[in-house]
Write an enzyme that holds these catalytic residues in place. Structure first.
Site, PDB file in Angstrom:
ATOM      1  N   TRP A   7      34.595  44.666  37.394  1.00 15.79           N
ATOM      2  CA  TRP A   7      34.693  44.425  38.846  1.00 15.79           C
ATOM      3  C   TRP A   7      35.249  45.601  39.621  1.00 15.79           C
ATOM      4  CZ3 TRP A   7      39.814  45.119  39.497  1.00 15.79           C
ATOM      5  CH2 TRP A   7      40.680  44.709  38.466  1.00 15.79           C
ATOM      6  N   ASN A   8      35.820  46.588  38.960  1.00 13.98           N
ATOM      7  CA  ASN A   8      36.566  47.574  39.768  1.00 13.98           C
ATOM      8  C   ASN A   8      35.677  48.582  40.489  1.00 13.98           C
ATOM      9  OD1 ASN A   8      36.035  48.736  37.293  1.00 13.98           O
ATOM     10  ND2 ASN A   8      37.890  49.973  37.288  1.00 13.98           N
ATOM     11  N   LYS A  49      24.336  42.278  33.551  1.00 16.36           N
ATOM     12  CA  LYS A  49      25.259  41.145  33.774  1.00 16.36           C
ATOM     13  C   LYS A  49      26.484  41.733  34.480  1.00 16.36           C
ATOM     14  CE  LYS A  49      28.482  38.929  32.562  1.00 16.36           C
ATOM     15  NZ  LYS A  49      29.617  38.778  33.536  1.00 16.36           N
ATOM     16  N   GLY A  97      37.251  45.618  29.501  1.00 14.36           N
ATOM     17  CA  GLY A  97      38.518  45.628  28.785  1.00 14.36           C
ATOM     18  C   GLY A  97      38.329  45.719  27.272  1.00 14.36           C
ATOM     19  N   GLU A 127      32.864  51.649  27.221  1.00 14.77           N
ATOM     20  CA  GLU A 127      33.862  52.358  28.039  1.00 14.77           C
ATOM     21  C   GLU A 127      34.983  51.379  28.294  1.00 14.77           C
ATOM     22  OE1 GLU A 127      33.604  55.421  28.663  1.00 14.77           O
ATOM     23  OE2 GLU A 127      31.480  55.939  28.798  1.00 14.77           O
ATOM     24  N   CYS A 151      40.322  52.594  35.107  1.00 12.05           N
ATOM     25  CA  CYS A 151      40.529  52.809  33.674  1.00 12.05           C
ATOM     26  C   CYS A 151      41.244  54.132  33.429  1.00 12.05           C
ATOM     27  CB  CYS A 151      39.181  52.787  32.967  1.00 12.05           C
ATOM     28  SG  CYS A 151      38.001  53.898  33.727  1.00 12.05           S
ATOM     29  N   GLU A 167      47.810  48.483  28.981  1.00 13.45           N
ATOM     30  CA  GLU A 167      47.173  48.736  30.269  1.00 13.45           C
ATOM     31  C   GLU A 167      47.518  47.626  31.260  1.00 13.45           C
ATOM     32  OE1 GLU A 167      42.884  48.217  30.630  1.00 13.45           O
ATOM     33  OE2 GLU A 167      42.790  50.224  31.518  1.00 13.45           O
TER      34      GLU A 167
HETATM   35  P1  NAD Z   1      36.396  42.482  31.261  1.00 18.39           P
HETATM   36  O1  NAD Z   1      36.321  43.059  29.917  1.00 18.39           O
HETATM   37  O2  NAD Z   1      37.140  41.234  31.471  1.00 18.39           O
HETATM   38  O3  NAD Z   1      34.928  42.191  31.820  1.00 18.39           O
HETATM   39  C1  NAD Z   1      33.937  43.178  31.917  1.00 18.39           C
HETATM   40  C2  NAD Z   1      32.577  42.541  31.853  1.00 18.39           C
HETATM   41  O4  NAD Z   1      32.378  41.982  30.562  1.00 18.39           O
HETATM   42  C3  NAD Z   1      32.365  41.394  32.830  1.00 18.39           C
HETATM   43  O5  NAD Z   1      31.039  41.414  33.291  1.00 18.39           O
HETATM   44  C4  NAD Z   1      32.612  40.166  31.962  1.00 18.39           C
HETATM   45  O6  NAD Z   1      31.981  39.005  32.429  1.00 18.39           O
HETATM   46  C5  NAD Z   1      32.020  40.622  30.647  1.00 18.39           C
HETATM   47  N1  NAD Z   1      32.554  39.952  29.472  1.00 18.39           N
HETATM   48  C6  NAD Z   1      33.833  39.533  29.270  1.00 18.39           C
HETATM   49  N2  NAD Z   1      33.933  38.962  28.047  1.00 18.39           N
HETATM   50  C7  NAD Z   1      32.720  39.068  27.464  1.00 18.39           C
HETATM   51  C8  NAD Z   1      32.201  38.666  26.201  1.00 18.39           C
HETATM   52  N3  NAD Z   1      32.950  38.056  25.275  1.00 18.39           N
HETATM   53  N4  NAD Z   1      30.898  38.917  25.936  1.00 18.39           N
HETATM   54  C9  NAD Z   1      30.125  39.540  26.839  1.00 18.39           C
HETATM   55  N5  NAD Z   1      30.550  39.913  28.053  1.00 18.39           N
HETATM   56  C10 NAD Z   1      31.835  39.693  28.362  1.00 18.39           C
HETATM   57  O7  NAD Z   1      36.917  43.666  32.190  1.00 18.39           O
HETATM   58  P2  NAD Z   1      37.277  43.598  33.733  1.00 18.39           P
HETATM   59  O8  NAD Z   1      38.543  42.829  33.869  1.00 18.39           O
HETATM   60  O9  NAD Z   1      36.092  43.196  34.537  1.00 18.39           O
HETATM   61  O10 NAD Z   1      37.555  45.150  34.023  1.00 18.39           O
HETATM   62  C11 NAD Z   1      38.755  45.746  33.773  1.00 18.39           C
HETATM   63  C12 NAD Z   1      38.719  46.502  32.470  1.00 18.39           C
HETATM   64  O11 NAD Z   1      37.649  47.423  32.469  1.00 18.39           O
HETATM   65  C13 NAD Z   1      39.967  47.334  32.263  1.00 18.39           C
HETATM   66  O12 NAD Z   1      40.433  47.211  30.944  1.00 18.39           O
HETATM   67  C14 NAD Z   1      39.504  48.758  32.499  1.00 18.39           C
HETATM   68  O13 NAD Z   1      40.246  49.743  31.864  1.00 18.39           O
HETATM   69  C15 NAD Z   1      38.106  48.706  32.043  1.00 18.39           C
HETATM   70  N6  NAD Z   1      37.327  49.766  32.670  1.00 18.39           N
HETATM   71  C16 NAD Z   1      36.923  50.817  31.927  1.00 18.39           C
HETATM   72  C17 NAD Z   1      36.217  51.863  32.512  1.00 18.39           C
HETATM   73  C18 NAD Z   1      35.739  53.021  31.703  1.00 18.39           C
HETATM   74  O14 NAD Z   1      34.801  53.683  32.144  1.00 18.39           O
HETATM   75  N7  NAD Z   1      36.308  53.313  30.558  1.00 18.39           N
HETATM   76  C19 NAD Z   1      35.922  51.810  33.869  1.00 18.39           C
HETATM   77  C20 NAD Z   1      36.349  50.715  34.596  1.00 18.39           C
HETATM   78  C21 NAD Z   1      37.041  49.689  33.984  1.00 18.39           C
END
Ligand code: NAD
Length: 491
Positions: free
Chosen positions: A151-152, A175, A229, A250, A284, A384
């Site tokens: 979402w960020n 998705k 995450g 990522e 991130c 984090e």
């Molecule tokens: P999240 O992992 O909760 O969700 C990310 C996506 O994955 C969403 O679309 C969610 O619906 C989906 N998802 C969650 N569980 C899943 C599963 N079991 N199977 C399939 N899909 C699933 O992350 P968030 O809260 O949306 O974002 C924040 C996290 O993203 C932080 O940890 C941040 O560090 C990371 N992030 C990383 C980068 C990077 O480039 N390294 C960039 C931005 C954010």
């Protein structure tokens, strides 16, 4: 309340079972949009549509140049619509309009860059150690790719995946995060306008377990590109391993931002502020551990606190606002819980440390928060937080800075502030991170690889090599027909 539908095979659809969910504006705290709540049956339709578009119809007939031209058209449309897309993102994730409009304009470059790259992926004719034989190596697309985004920075992080995937000739099911689905659905309208055939890009909206996991485990999906995450990343990696899908992950970070005594403090102080308080710390690459060398420790902290204290909390649409709400109620609670953990661990709260509610908002604000007396083994230095919470640590020399900097499970990014070029080079070699910034912070570009060491991920996005993450080499042997003496021996 705005009603959205998802895009499957060129049709705008509700969920098969009619279920839906809503999105909340983090500034007002009010629901503003409704989306279909996809489950396995919807994912099945989307993957079948993507597979059909990969194997039949116009898309597989397009040359790489045609795909490139369509992506360049898409880049133009994205640039034209950047302001409108940014406004939608702000309504969903509460980040500053100033940041999101910049980001959406900049994002157009990914489509232009990979559009340009589409017809520059060259195969190979390797010299072969056998007479009368020619060998050719072609790069072929993988098939259906799943793009799962957080979402960020929903649209930017989608561009990092979608642009190379399409340039390489794949088809895609996206998705988006359940918190920020609207902007992705608006973007795929532009994909249609750019002339990319129906079914090449599909979107399912919904939750991780219900929609994301069926997508990851679908046997026709050949690649999963995920940003999010660590927990979801691990589950996705394990599930994708079941049938040997390619993955790009990522994930999170706990990046050290290291300031040496010889640094230019006029640059380093705003660099530290931008590292942790920009986007309310929800990036991130947040420089969430600030390492200060002994000689500047006190002076730096004074200046840092002064700048952070003057940050204005408020409406993300107001150009005067510096800090907007965090994206969700859950995130708000998580950040406040970490602040309590830090206090209980014995860290000293030098600034902030509380929820805030600027006048007129119903949303989820956290004051810019600075902790000192942090030891690197505390949870506040290892985990984090994904919010505006900074841990400050002290070091005496380069070796200690490297030891503290690397003593963490993540390795996404690191910052180094110094005017000593040889030290900058040494530090950039010694820090275990996919990106090291010297005298700057938070820069990324479509031209240079981005990704994590250690638990921060697998594979790289961006830069010219990233297109290979969406291709597979095929080796073709052409031989003069010749009778063989002994067919039971390998040639
Ligand atoms: P999240 O992992 O909760 O969700 C990310 C996506 O994955 C969403 O679309 C969610 O619906 C989906 N998802 C969650 N569980 C899943 C599963 N079991 N199977 C399939 N899909 C699933 O992350 P968030 O809260 O949306 O974002 C924040 C996290 O993203 C932080 O940890 C941040 O560090 C990371 N992030 C990383 C980068 C990077 O480039 N390294 C960039 C931005 C954010």
């Amino acid at each position: 309340m705005q009603d959205y539908r998802m895009l499957i095979g060129g049709e705008w659809r509700e969920a098969v079972d009619g279920a839906s969910f809503t999105s909340i504006n983090p500034y007002s705290g009010e629901e503003w949009a409704r989306f279909p709540r996809a489950a396995a049956a919807d994912v099945e339709l989307a993957v079948q549509a993507a597979q059909a578009a990969f194997t039949a119809g116009d898309w597989p007939q397009w040359t790489a140049s045609q795909r490139g031209a369509a992506l360049v058209r898409l880049a133009g449309l994205v640039a034209e619509e950047a302001g409108r897309l940014a406004e939608i993102e702000v309504r969903d994730n509460g980040k500053l309009m100033a940041e999101m409009s910049n980001q959406c304009r900049y994002m157009a470059n990914w489509y232009a860059y990979y559009g340009g790259l589409a017809d520059k992926v060259e195969g190979l004719v390797p010299p072969i150690d056998k007479p009368g034989v020619v060998n050719m190596v072609h790069y072929e697309p993988l098939g259906v790719c799943a793009c799962i985004t957080p979402w960020n920075s929903p649209l930017l992080l989608l561009a990092w995946k979608l642009a190379p995937a399409l340039a390489a000739g794949n088809t895609v099911v996206v998705k988006p995060s359940e918190y920020t689905s609207a902007s992705t659905l608006e973007l795929v309208r532009l994909v249609e306008t750019a002339g990319i055939p129906p079914g090449v890009v599909n979107v399912v909206t919904g939750f991780g377990e219900e929609a994301g996991m069926p997508l990851v485990t679908h046997p026709l999906v050949r690649k999963v590109a995920f940003t999010g995450g660590e927990q979801a990343g691990r589950a996705i990696n394990q599930a994708a391993a079941g049938d040997f899908k390619k993955v790009t992950l990522e994930l999170g970070g706990k990046s050290p931002n290291i300031v040496f005594e010889d640094a230019d403090l006029d640059a380093a102080v705003p660099g530290a502020v931008s590292g942790i308080f920009a986007a309310s710390g929800q990036t991130c690459i947040a420089g969430s551990r600030l390492l200060l060398q002994d000689g500047i420790y006190d002076a730096f902290l004074d200046r840092l606190v002064e700048m952070a204290r003057s940050a204005k909390l408020g409406d993300p649409m107001d150009p005067e606002t510096n800090i907007s709400p965090v994206a969700t109620a859950a995130q708000h609670e998580k950040i406040l819980a970490y602040i309590e953990i830090a206090r209980a661990e014995g860290a000293t709260c030098l600034l902030g440390g509380r929820a805030a509610r600027p006048e007129g908002s119903g949303g989820y604000f956290v004051e810019p928060t600075i902790f000192t007396d942090v030891r690197n083994d505390m949870r506040i230095a290892q985990e984090e937080v994904f919010g505006p919470v900074l841990s400050v640590l002290r070091f005496s020399d380069e070796d200690e800075a490297v030891a503290i900097g690397n003593d963490v499970l993540y390795g996404l990014a690191a910052g180094v502030w110094t005017n000593d070029l040889t030290r900058a080079l040494r530090m950039s070699r010694r820090l275990q991170a996919g990106t090291v910034w010297v005298n700057t912070y938070r820069s990324t570009s479509y031209t240079t690889p981005f990704g994590g060491y250690k638990r921060s991920g697998l594979g790289r996005e961006n830069g010219s090599d990233a297109i290979k993450e969406y291709l597979q080499p095929k080796s073709v042997w052409l031989a003069e027909p010749k009778a063989v003496e002994n067919p039971f021996i390998r040639r």
